[in-house]
Design an enzyme around this catalytic site. Structure first.
Site, PDB file in Angstrom:
ATOM      1  N   SER B 164       4.410 -43.390  14.899  1.00  0.00           N
ATOM      2  CA  SER B 164       3.630 -42.929  14.781  1.00  0.00           C
ATOM      3  C   SER B 164       2.562 -42.804  14.819  1.00  0.00           C
ATOM      4  O   SER B 164       2.421 -44.014  14.833  1.00  0.00           O
ATOM      5  CB  SER B 164       4.105 -40.956  15.298  1.00  0.00           C
ATOM      6  OG  SER B 164       3.430 -40.091  15.384  1.00  0.00           O
ATOM      7  N   ARG B 234       2.348 -26.839  11.642  1.00  0.00           N
ATOM      8  CA  ARG B 234       3.637 -26.984  11.273  1.00  0.00           C
ATOM      9  C   ARG B 234       4.131 -26.852  13.107  1.00  0.00           C
ATOM     10  O   ARG B 234       5.148 -27.401  13.452  1.00  0.00           O
ATOM     11  CB  ARG B 234       4.299 -26.593  10.695  1.00  0.00           C
ATOM     12  CG  ARG B 234       5.286 -27.320  10.180  1.00  0.00           C
ATOM     13  CD  ARG B 234       5.144 -28.823  10.148  1.00  0.00           C
ATOM     14  NE  ARG B 234       6.180 -29.839   9.931  1.00  0.00           N
ATOM     15  CZ  ARG B 234       6.435 -30.927   9.313  1.00  0.00           C
ATOM     16  NH1 ARG B 234       5.647 -31.566   9.476  1.00  0.00           N
ATOM     17  NH2 ARG B 234       7.401 -31.558   8.729  1.00  0.00           N
ATOM     18  N   ASP B 329      10.375 -38.629  24.549  1.00  0.00           N
ATOM     19  CA  ASP B 329       9.055 -38.301  23.308  1.00  0.00           C
ATOM     20  C   ASP B 329       7.701 -38.191  24.617  1.00  0.00           C
ATOM     21  O   ASP B 329       7.128 -38.556  25.751  1.00  0.00           O
ATOM     22  CB  ASP B 329       8.962 -40.322  23.328  1.00  0.00           C
ATOM     23  CG  ASP B 329       7.399 -39.453  22.295  1.00  0.00           C
ATOM     24  OD1 ASP B 329       6.994 -38.247  22.229  1.00  0.00           O
ATOM     25  OD2 ASP B 329       7.762 -40.623  21.139  1.00  0.00           O
ATOM     26  N   HIS B 362      10.058 -37.518  20.302  1.00  0.00           N
ATOM     27  CA  HIS B 362       9.009 -37.976  19.536  1.00  0.00           C
ATOM     28  C   HIS B 362       9.525 -38.126  17.936  1.00  0.00           C
ATOM     29  O   HIS B 362      10.102 -39.833  16.972  1.00  0.00           O
ATOM     30  CB  HIS B 362       7.544 -37.771  19.233  1.00  0.00           C
ATOM     31  CG  HIS B 362       6.559 -37.963  18.465  1.00  0.00           C
ATOM     32  ND1 HIS B 362       6.619 -39.299  18.847  1.00  0.00           N
ATOM     33  CD2 HIS B 362       6.225 -37.608  16.985  1.00  0.00           C
ATOM     34  CE1 HIS B 362       5.272 -39.628  18.174  1.00  0.00           C
ATOM     35  NE2 HIS B 362       5.458 -39.268  17.347  1.00  0.00           N
ATOM     36  N   ASP B 363      10.689 -37.243  17.482  1.00  0.00           N
ATOM     37  CA  ASP B 363      11.603 -37.542  16.078  1.00  0.00           C
ATOM     38  C   ASP B 363      12.481 -38.619  16.153  1.00  0.00           C
ATOM     39  O   ASP B 363      12.914 -38.781  15.177  1.00  0.00           O
ATOM     40  CB  ASP B 363      11.677 -35.565  16.415  1.00  0.00           C
ATOM     41  CG  ASP B 363      11.287 -35.359  14.934  1.00  0.00           C
ATOM     42  OD1 ASP B 363      10.384 -35.753  14.745  1.00  0.00           O
ATOM     43  OD2 ASP B 363      11.778 -33.274  14.992  1.00  0.00           O
TER      44      ASP B 363
END
Lengths: 393, 393
Positions: B164, B234, B329, B362-363
C-alpha cells in the site's frame, strides 16, 4: 444536458411539463407501520403531470430515491434554476410521455419536502416529531402511496416506476398490491442491500448522529443543524453515486490552483466538488429524514421471510417488469439487477432487462443516456399501446 | 490465522522472531522537506529482526502503510496479545526469512508511535508540534530512511519492501537512491491515487477536521481527542480495505439479535464491526498523524513532473522489481499494479508480477494467503541466493 435550466426571461423548454404546483393530500385514517407503531394522521405532498383519462387507466406512479421528493418534473416558477429531478425522463415526448400518461410523484412519509415527517408537528405533543417520528419502511411507503392512489381515484397504475430506493418501492408494489400495478419499471435498484451498502449507510448515520449539533435528533428545538454530519454523509454518498472512472474523467488529479499548498485547504478538484456538494446538502436536507431513509434502504429484503428465496417473494406479482442497470454502477451493480431478473424468471414473470453502457455510475439513472432513453421509451410506449392510450400527436 | 496471539503462559510461536525491543535513532542534521520547510532534528523509532551479516549485505527495509508503524514482527513482551502487523511474512521460514535477512522496520516521520511527529515537542516553541508539524511526503520519508540506513551502516538494502503506502515508498527508493536498493517489492500499491482514492481520504480528513474536539489540530493542548472524527475516518477506511465479497461473506445481512429494533442501535453485524474498529482506532491513533499520512498518499505521483510518463519517472531505477496485487482489492486494484508493471517494462526494468486470487480485498497484503506466501518467499529466496546468503538451515 438540455433543458436543465431556464431563466425568467426565457420561455420554458417545449419538452417540459411546464409550471407545476405541488398539492397536498391529508389522511385521517391511522396508518399502522411495520415497526409496530401507528401514524395517527398524515399529509402527502405530490405533483401530477399530464391528464388523467376518463378511464383513469393512464396513471404512472414515480417513486423517489434517498434524497428525492415529489418535484420530479417541470418548474415551480418561471425563474426556478433547475427543473424537477427526473425532468430528463418525464415530459412531452420523453421516456414517460405526458402526452400519454398522467404522472403522479409524491414525497414519501418521513421526508422533509412537505409530506409528514420528522420536521412536522407531533399531534400528541405539539412539538416537532424530531427523532420520535416512527421508523417507516418501504412497505409503509407503498401502503401510503396506495392510499394516495385511492384519494386520486386511481384503482390501478399503468406503471409504477422508480430508480434506486424508488425501484425497491416498485418491487414492493408488485408484491403488496399486484392487482393495482399493470407494469413495474425497476431501475438501478437491488432486491436487498449488501453488507458494503449497509456499511456506507452506517458511516453516514454515525457522521450525523455523532455531530455535536445533532442533540439526539432534537436539533430543531435547539435551533441548530447537524451540518457537519450531513455534509460528511453526503460526501460519502456522492462517492458511491459516481463511478471511479467518471470521477477520474471529471476530476482526475487536477488541482484547484497551480501548485500544491501542502496544507488542508482544497487542493484537488475532487475535494472541492465533494465539499461543495456536502455543504449545499447540509443546509437543505433534514438529518432525521436522512437517517430514516438510509434505514428504509437497509431494511428492505422481501426475500428474508421466504428463507432468502426471492422468486417465492415475487410470486404474487402479476405484471410485466422492465429492469434496467448501468455498467459502471458500483452502488447497485448490474449483478444485483440480474439477481432480480433471475428471480423473476424463476417465478415465471415476464421481464425485459437492459444493462446500459454508461460511464456515470449509479447517477446514470437520472441522466438522458441515449440507449437508456430508447429502452425506457420503447417500454413505456408499449405500455401505452397495450392500454389503448392514444398515440403521440 | 496461526501465531496471531500468545498468552503469558504459552511460549512464543517457533516461527516468530520472538521478543523485540524498539530502538531510537536521533538525527541532528536538519532535514529539508518537499513542502519547503526544514525539520531541525528528529528521532526515528525502529526495530530489527535477524542478524546483519559481516558484509552488511542482507538488510531488508520494511516501509509501512497508512496506520502502520515500526512494530512489524515479534512481540514486545510475552503477554502481548498480538505480534507485529506483518508477522505473517517476517520471521524464521517466512516470506522475509529472518534466518537470511536482517530486517529493519521503522515508524515514519510524522507518525504517532515514537518517531518525531505532531505529538512530539516543537523545539522552537516548547509546545507540541500539533498542526504545526510540517507536511511530510513519501520522498521526505525515503530521505529520512536513507539516513537511518547510514546510521545502521547499511550502504545498500538487499530489498526494500512495502504494501500500500509502503509500496509507494519502495518505488521512491528506486528512483531517489537507485544504487542503494538491490530489489524492490511493491505490494497492493499504486503509482498514484485516483480521484476516488483522494475522495475517500478527503472524507476522512473532513470527518476529523470538522470534529468540534479537533480545535484546529490543538486538541492535545485542549486535553481533548477528536474521537468522533477518527472513528468515522477509520470506518470509511475499513470499507475500502475489505472487498465487497469479503464483507458479504463475513457479515452478509446478519443481525446482532434476532429481531430488527427499528432504531439506531446496532442491528446488522457489519455495523457492529465498523463501530468497534472505529472506536478502537480513535483511542490509539493521533488525528494530526492520520491527516498527514492521507496527504502523503494523495501527493505521491512521481510521473507528474515527467508529464505523466511513469516509465520516464522510473528510468533511474536499477533493480529488479516484484509487483503483487490482489484480485478483489478495490482500493488499489490490479489494474493500478499493471499500470506500474507496464511502465517498468517500458523503462526496460526487470519485473515479476503476480496477481493473487484472494477474497480479502486490500487487506490481503497483510495475510498469509498461500499463493502470496509462495510468490513472496520464492522472490526473497532468490534475492538471498543472488546475494550469496546462506540457505535456510
Amino acid at each position: 444536458m438540455p433543458d436543465s435550466s431556464v431563466t425568467a426571461s426565457e420561455p420554458l423548454p417545449r419538452s417540459s411539463v411546464g409550471l407545476v404546483t405541488p398539492q397536498i393530500a391529508h389522511f385521517d385514517t391511522p396508518l399502522p407501520l411495520a415497526c409496530g407503531k401507528v401514524l395517527p394522521a398524515y399529509d402527502l405532498v405530490y405533483e401530477t403531470y399530464g391528464t388523467l383519462n376518463a378511464e383513469r387507466s393512464n396513471a404512472v406512479l414515480i417513486c423517489h430515491a434517498l434524497s428525492g421528493h415529489h418535484h420530479a418534473a417541470g418548474y415551480h416558477s418561471a425563474d426556478e434554476a433547475k427543473p424537477g429531478w427526473w425532468d430528463a425522463h418525464i415530459g412531452p415526448g420523453k421516456s414517460i410521455d405526458t402526452d400519454h400518461f398522467f404522472v403522479v410523484s409524491l414525497n414519501n412519509l418521513g421526508g422533509c419536502h412537505g409530506s409528514t415527517g420528522p420536521t412536522s408537528p407531533n399531534p400528541e405533543t405539539g412539538r416537532q416529531w424530531g427523532p420520535d417520528f416512527p421508523m417507516v419502511t418501504v412497505s409503509d411507503w407503498v401502503k401510503s402511496q396506495a392510499r394516495l392512489a385511492d384519494h386520486l381515484g386511481i384503482e390501478r397504475f399503468a406503471a409504477a416506476v422508480g430508480g434506486s430506493l424508488g425501484g425497491m418501492q416498485v418491487l414492493q408494489w408488485t408484491m403488496a398490491y399486484p392487482e393495482r400495478v399493470a407494469n413495474a419499471v425497476v431501475i438501478a435498484a437491488t432486491p436487498r442491500l449488501s453488507a458494503q451498502n449497509i456499511a456506507f449507510n452506517e458511516v453516514a448515520r454515525q457522521a450525523i448522529r455523532s455531530d455535536t449539533e445533532f442533540h439526539d435528533g432534537w436539533y430543531g428545538e435547539q435551533h441548530t443543524v447537524p451540518k457537519r454530519g450531513l455534509k460528511l454523509a453526503r460526501m460519502v454518498g456522492h462517492i458511491t453515486y459516481l463511478s471511479e472512472d467518471a470521477m477520474g474523467h471529471k476530476f482526475g488529479r487536477d488541482l484547484r490552483s497551480e501548485d500544491l499548498n501542502f496544507g488542508y485547504d482544497v487542493e484537488f478538484q475532487v475535494e472541492s466538488y465533494l465539499r461543495y456538494q456536502g455543504d449545499a446538502f447540509s443546509t437543505t436536507f433534514d438529518a432525521n429524514t436522512y437517517l430514516l431513509m438510509t434505514k428504509a434502504l437497509d431494511y428492505f429484503d422481501p426475500a428474508a421471510i421466504h428463507g432468502g428465496d426471492l422468486a417465492r417473494a415475487l410470486a404474487p406479482a402479476q405484471c410485466p417488469f422492465l429492469v434496467v442497470s448501468f455498467t459502471t454502477d458500483w452502488r447497485f451493480p448490474p449483478s444485483r439487477s440480474r439477481e432480480l431478473v433471475d428471480a423473476l424468471i424463476s417465478a415465471g414473470k415476464p421481464v425485459s432487462y437492459a444493462n446500459i453502457d454508461s460511464p456515470h455510475g449509479h447517477d446514470a439513472f437520472l441522466l438522458p443516456e441515449p440507449r437508456y432513453c430508447a429502452v425506457f421509451s420503447a417500454y413505456m410506449n408499449r405500455v401505452a399501446r397495450d392500454l389503448g392510450l392514444p398515440e403521440i400527436s
